[in-house]
Structures are given as structure tokens and as C-alpha cells.
Design an enzyme around this catalytic site. Sequence first.
Site, PDB file in Angstrom:
ATOM      1  N   PHE A  94       0.805  -1.219   0.000  1.00  0.00           N
ATOM      2  CA  PHE A  94       0.000   0.000   0.000  1.00  0.00           C
ATOM      3  C   PHE A  94       0.836   1.265   0.000  1.00  0.00           C
ATOM      4  O   PHE A  94       0.366   2.312  -0.433  1.00  0.00           O
ATOM      5  CB  PHE A  94      -0.939   0.013   1.225  1.00  0.00           C
TER       6      PHE A  94
ATOM      7  N   LYS B 192      -1.152  -7.671  -8.574  1.00  0.00           N
ATOM      8  CA  LYS B 192      -2.105  -7.572  -7.472  1.00  0.00           C
ATOM      9  C   LYS B 192      -1.657  -6.450  -6.555  1.00  0.00           C
ATOM     10  O   LYS B 192      -0.760  -6.621  -5.740  1.00  0.00           O
ATOM     11  CB  LYS B 192      -2.213  -8.879  -6.681  1.00  0.00           C
TER      12      LYS B 192
ATOM     13  N   CYS C  49       9.571   1.651   3.398  1.00  0.00           N
ATOM     14  CA  CYS C  49      10.509   0.602   3.808  1.00  0.00           C
ATOM     15  C   CYS C  49      11.926   1.151   3.938  1.00  0.00           C
ATOM     16  O   CYS C  49      12.783   0.521   4.563  1.00  0.00           O
ATOM     17  CB  CYS C  49      10.485  -0.564   2.822  1.00  0.00           C
TER      18      CYS C  49
END
Length: 498
Positions: free
Chosen positions: A151, A175, A283
Site C-alpha cells: 500500500f 495484485k 521501507c
Amino acid sequence: MTTRRITHWIGGKPWTGDAARTGPVYDPATGQVTGHVDLADAGTVDEAVAAAHEAWQEWRHASLTRRTQVLFAVRQILNERKAELAEVITSEHGKVVSDALGEVTRGLEVVEFACGIPHLLKGGFSENVSTGIDSYSIRQPLGVVGVISPFNFPAMVPLWFVPVAIAAGNAVVLKPSEKDPSAAVLMAQMWADAGLPDGVLNVVHGDKPAVDRLLEHPDVRSVSFVGSTPVARYVYETGTRNGKRVQALGGAKNHMVVLPDADLDLAADAAVNAGFGSAGERCMAISVLVAVEPVADELVARIAERMATLRTGDGRRGCDMGPLVTAAHRDKVASYLDAGVQAGAELVVDGRDVHPDGEDGGFWLGPTLFDRVTPQMPVYTDEIFGPVLSVVRAASYDEALALVNANPYGNGTAIFTNDGGAARRFQHEVEVGMVGVNVPIPVPMAYYSFGGWKNSLFGDSHAHGTEGVHFFTRGKVVTSRWLEPSHGGLNLGFPTQQ
């Protein structure tokens, strides 16, 4: 309020089936549900894979010239419509518009890298390896490949993988996260507008059932994943057990080491920028600052001073930091503030005290700063993935290095110093995949590869760059001998245009 239906993109068009399950999509700055996303079951994933497999039969034979034309066209479209794409990202993720634009720009760099696919796929050639015998190497596409993106970067992370995979001759089933799915569908439309044949890129929305089917489907040759470490490990183990290539990029606990000789103003600016950009939902965010004494007191004061100037609010209002992506995630991150205090850390700035420039229902948590954190505390051991910066004090360079190397994550790190010898020693000795010297977020350019070490990466290949090209192709070596020369007839045209 009327909500949108966000559905799959299969075979070059929006899906027209009926979804058994849907999920809410929020505007994080208001807390309002703005859409419902269709969640794929195994049958829907099978439909997307079938469309991709059929399209691949032709796309695999497309010339490098044809593939490059599509890549250049999609680059132009993405560049022309990047503001529109950024607005979509902000509306579902919550990051400020300028940050969303930066995300799209970094993704565009990978598209530009993939435009050089004719050069990137060049093999080697050796004449007369034996008398009259030549040997050469070529790289060929895998087939249908899966991409599962998180996300926090709904445009950039898909663009790390999809352009390279398509340029190499593969077909893709993407996806995206069900939390902010619209950017992926918009980009699929852009690829179609660029002339990509129907079915070469498909988008399926969903959660665990969709992921599991991609990992198990016999026609999916590889899976690329970015997300938390537990899920990355699961994706890697499940995918490889089903015979697939897997590159699974996991979590992080990125440390920024500040030596006593560093420019403390530069270090304080960098800590705030890298710790609270995108509300810490990166991240590569700096979540731990290791201050090598005697600079900790002064550095913490300068960081806190800068944090007081930050404006938290709706990302469309020119604020510095937006909300978190969902209420549940906000509450989880906020729970670490009490946990840190209970463990004995000093809460210097409490993000729960923020007064946001936005609606009361938004998923707000302001920048938070802890001092005197130790490696045993949950705020240190856990990947919080929010606007929480922890300061750990170290007595020496060696102690700081040992702290970084002992951490189970090895995604990114940085050192701030004016000592070239110390910086060179650090980049050599630190056990982390991406290193910055006076650069807090050392994300490589697209022609290098992105990825960490230890529990931050499962699999052998990093994203984009040369490793990305190799991941999405298979090598083949040909040994040939021709006893008689042949004549092909006359043709005065340019053969590269055929």
C-alpha cells in the site's frame, strides 16, 4: 455519499463479473469510505492468468523495436499524466501530493531504464569455439509473472517490476494493495493507451486468497513481492515450493549513524526528512538514529526543534505530512507510544498531541520522537511503519556498527560524517544491502538494483537494474555450425524495421 466501484483489469478492459466479496477504500484525510474494491477469488485470478498466458503467446515474439515503442509511449503518457496519478495516490494513501509526485517520478526512472531493453538483453558471441563452430548466449522471457505490491507505494513499486517484465517479453498479473487500488488500474489504462496488447498487463485486486492463487497457479512462472517480513517469508516459501522464481522484499529497521564530527544541522534535517516523509510508511524510512556520543543531547534538541515546524494535515492542502493509511494502522502505530514509555524510553515529542490541518475523522498521528531507546524495547525491535523516530545512544563507532549489524533486518542504512575514512570503513563493514553516506534514504537509481540483506530479502534477485532483467528472463546458450553459406536474396530496406 456515492462510492465508486473499483474492479479488476483483465484482458485489456475492466472486469464485468460479480464479486462475491468487496473491501472498503478510504480517504485517509477524512476517514470517509470513497469506494469499494472487488476482491478476487481463485476463479478471478485464473481468468487473469489465462488472459495473460494467451497474450504472452504473441507478445513473447514481439520484436525489441516493438516492445521499446510501447515503453517510450507509456513513459510519455505517465509523464504527461503524473499529476493526475499523484492525486489518485493521495486520495487513497494519504501522502502529500508532492510526495506522491516524487513516487511517480522514481517509478518513471525504471520505465526509462526499461526503454533500453535492446541493450539490456544483448548476449555474448564467440566465433570458432571449435573449427567452424560458434557459441552464443541469449535471454528469453519466462511467461506469465505475478507482481504483488504494497500500500505504501501504489505506483512506484509496481513500476519497479512491471516495465522490466513487459520489456523482457513477459505478461503480467499485478495484485496491488486493496487499501489503495486505483493507481494500479489507472496505470493499466495508460499502458493500454500506449499500445500494449490486451492481456499483457492485468490487474486483480484482493487479499490472501488472491495471493495464494498466484503463488500456486501452474502457469505463473515467477512472483515479485514487497511487504512485511512475515508475509515475504510466506510468499517466498510458498512460491518456491510451487516451483516459481520468487523475489520477496521484506521489512526494515533502518539505522542512521551520526558520528561526532558530522554536520549536526545536516544530520537533523536528514533525520526529520527520512523519518517522517510519507508518515514514516516507507521501507526505506529512517526509524532509528544512532547518535555516537557526545552529540546526542544537541542532536535530539535540533531534531525536536525542526519537528515543531512540521505541518500535519490533508495532503492536498500543502502540508508536510499526511495521515496514516487506515484507522487500524494508525491505532497500531500509536500503541507503540505507550509501549515505549512503559519500557523506559523518553518521549520527547508525542505525535498524539498533533492538531492536524484536516477533518476530525482523518487517520492522524503526528511526528513522534523517542530518546534513550535501547535494543530490548519494542519501539526498537519492531518495524513500526509510522512516524516514530527512536534515538539510540552509542559510545563509539564500533558500538554503533555492532548495533546495526546485530539487527535482523538489513534493508538500508546511512552514516553521517565528515571523515572519509570512517565512511569508507562503514560502507565496507556494515551488513546492509543499501548504504548512504550523508544521504539518509539511499534508494538506488533504476540502473542499479534495489534490495536488502538478511530478513529484508528472500530470494536471490533484487528489483530493477541488471538483476531485475535477469530475474524476468532465462538464459540460453546456443552452439551452432553451418557447413554451407546461404543466399537470402535482395532486400534494400532497413532490416531493423521488419
